[in-house]
Design a protein around this motif. Structure first.
Motif, PDB file in Angstrom:
ATOM      1  N   GLN A 220       0.822  -1.215   0.000  1.00  0.00           N
ATOM      2  CA  GLN A 220       0.000   0.000   0.000  1.00  0.00           C
ATOM      3  C   GLN A 220       0.855   1.263   0.000  1.00  0.00           C
ATOM      4  OE1 GLN A 220      -3.312  -0.839  -0.403  1.00  0.00           O
ATOM      5  NE2 GLN A 220      -2.353  -2.879  -0.281  1.00  0.00           N
ATOM      6  N   THR A 272     -11.188  -5.327  -1.238  1.00  0.00           N
ATOM      7  CA  THR A 272     -11.191  -4.636  -2.533  1.00  0.00           C
ATOM      8  C   THR A 272     -10.305  -3.398  -2.504  1.00  0.00           C
ATOM      9  OG1 THR A 272     -13.399  -5.432  -3.072  1.00  0.00           O
ATOM     10  CG2 THR A 272     -12.635  -3.472  -4.243  1.00  0.00           C
ATOM     11  N   LYS A 273     -10.395  -2.614  -1.432  1.00  0.00           N
ATOM     12  CA  LYS A 273      -9.649  -1.351  -1.395  1.00  0.00           C
ATOM     13  C   LYS A 273      -8.143  -1.554  -1.291  1.00  0.00           C
ATOM     14  CE  LYS A 273      -9.911  -0.447   3.597  1.00  0.00           C
ATOM     15  NZ  LYS A 273     -10.322   0.550   4.606  1.00  0.00           N
ATOM     16  N   HIS A 274      -7.718  -2.760  -0.941  1.00  0.00           N
ATOM     17  CA  HIS A 274      -6.281  -3.044  -0.834  1.00  0.00           C
ATOM     18  C   HIS A 274      -5.749  -3.850  -2.015  1.00  0.00           C
ATOM     19  CE1 HIS A 274      -6.944  -2.654   3.764  1.00  0.00           C
ATOM     20  NE2 HIS A 274      -6.436  -1.527   3.296  1.00  0.00           N
ATOM     21  N   ALA A 276      -5.725  -3.254  -5.447  1.00  0.00           N
ATOM     22  CA  ALA A 276      -5.171  -2.625  -6.651  1.00  0.00           C
ATOM     23  C   ALA A 276      -3.642  -2.737  -6.742  1.00  0.00           C
ATOM     24  CB  ALA A 276      -5.610  -1.164  -6.737  1.00  0.00           C
ATOM     25  N   ASP A 306      -9.835   0.248  -7.750  1.00  0.00           N
ATOM     26  CA  ASP A 306      -9.529   1.638  -7.371  1.00  0.00           C
ATOM     27  C   ASP A 306      -9.350   2.451  -8.646  1.00  0.00           C
ATOM     28  OD1 ASP A 306      -8.652   4.053  -6.441  1.00  0.00           O
ATOM     29  OD2 ASP A 306      -6.944   3.265  -5.309  1.00  0.00           O
ATOM     30  N   TYR A 309      -6.240   4.614  -9.092  1.00  0.00           N
ATOM     31  CA  TYR A 309      -4.911   4.068  -8.834  1.00  0.00           C
ATOM     32  C   TYR A 309      -3.959   4.465  -9.960  1.00  0.00           C
ATOM     33  CZ  TYR A 309      -1.492   1.070  -6.641  1.00  0.00           C
ATOM     34  OH  TYR A 309      -0.369   0.610  -5.984  1.00  0.00           O
TER      35      TYR A 309
END
Length: 343
Positions: A220, A272-274, A276, A306, A309
């Motif tokens: 991240q 999901t948010k992690h 990409a 994302d 991204y």
């Protein structure tokens, strides 16, 4: 390992399928030849419009990187029907490619037209009985040899991701780990991340849940992410040159393949948010290995996770422009046994 001998159209199609790992659709496939030796295999989408000298020059440029190649064998895979008395499907494209190759000192040795059910010589008359059923590839000697070696041909090149746990409790654990990383000295955080990643790459089993959470969290942080991606091929050269596959040394491909399995494992534990950054790293692995269209698919999945991204968007523009990883331009450093794809 004994060399393979390609004798028939069925052998050619079997070789292409096993080399690429999937059955091409609406594609132009070219194989470079030096005397009687096979060189590089390239797959590109067929152009939307007939002709296209820029398209032909781009394909010829890819093929010309095989400096020892003297001629090319091509196969046009299309569902477009061949009409009696009419030009062959994509005839203008093949004519343009013939000219572009000639400019680079290469000739076309032979060509095949591959339809939904049959294969025939590209320059042959469809009415003279030269067509063969595609099922003939299943009994070809080349296919039997590849299957014996453990190879398979997927019906398409569309990726299938493993099931993801997605919005589970690991999301909170990753967030907590990311907060910890932000409180650390940047150099110390990077060193810890690289030590963990190197240990995973040297291991022969998947990491435990705590290690996986740490790996997801490390990806991240952009600065850590870039270095971990550059550590994958096992090359001690500047990070930017490694990421763009423009190094003097060749990658350790078994290490690269294992890294992809570790990243897929991390994806299955990502919310999901992690996801990409993980999907973007997998895209780079596929691009390094010459799988441009699969790299594009992974980047699209990253952008679905994302839409903002940045690395995924920039990387997709780079791959979409036709840029091929430099390692694939050198047969001694290119990934094998797969062929090369230009997205």
């Amino acid at each position: 390992m004994e060399p393979l001998t390609i004798k028939t159209p069925a052998d050619v199609l079997s070789f292409v399928g096993h080399t690429l790992g999937f059955w091409p659709q609406e594609s132009l496939v070219c194989i470079t030849l030096d005397a009687n030796r096979v060189g590089a295999t390239l797959r590109v989408d067929l152009p939307n419009r007939e002709g296209g000298f820029s398209y032909a020059r781009t394909v010829a440029d890819y093929l010309a990187h095989d400096a020892s190649a003297a001629s090319v064998l091509f196969a046009v895979y299309t569902s477009e029907p061949q009409k009696p008395g009419q030009p062959k499907p994509h005839a203008a494209t093949i004519a343009a490619l013939t000219c572009a190759l000639a400019e680079r000192g290469m000739t076309i040795r032979d060509g095949l037209l591959v339809g939904d059910n049959t294969v025939s010589p590209y320059d042959g008359d469809p009415q003279n009985g030269q067509s063969l059923p595609l099922k003939a590839t299943e009994s070809s000697q080349i296919n039997a040899e590849f299957v014996y070696r453990g190879s398979t041909i997927a019906p398409t090149n569309h990726i299938t991701l493993p099931a993801s746990t997605k919005e589970n409790r690991t999301g909170d654990a990753v967030n907590d780990r990311v907060k910890t990383i932000h409180t650390m000295n940047p150099g110390e955080a990077l060193e810890q991340a690289r030590t963990l990643w190197d240990g995973m790459l040297d291991a022969i089993s998947y990491p435990n849940d705590d290690e996986t959470i740490s790996l997801i969290a490390n990806f991240q942080a952009p600065a850590i992410r870039d270095q971990l991606m550059a550590d994958i091929p096992g090359i001690d050269e500047p990070m930017d040159r490694v990421l763009l596959a423009q190094t003097h040394s060749g990658p350790q491909w078994s290490r690269v393949e294992w890294a992809q399995q570790l990243l897929l494992h991390a994806y299955t534990h990502s919310s999901t948010k992690h996801s990409a950054p993980i999907l973007t790293a997998i895209a780079f692995v596929n691009w390094w290995e010459g799988r441009g269209s699969k790299a594009h698919q992974f980047l699209q999945l990253a952008l679905e996770a994302d839409p903002a991204y940045h690395l995924a968007r920039l990387s997709d523009l780079m791959i979409g422009s036709g840029m091929v990883a430099g390692w694939n331009m050198d047969k001694d450093r290119a990934f094998r046994p797969r062929g090369l794809e230009a997205s």
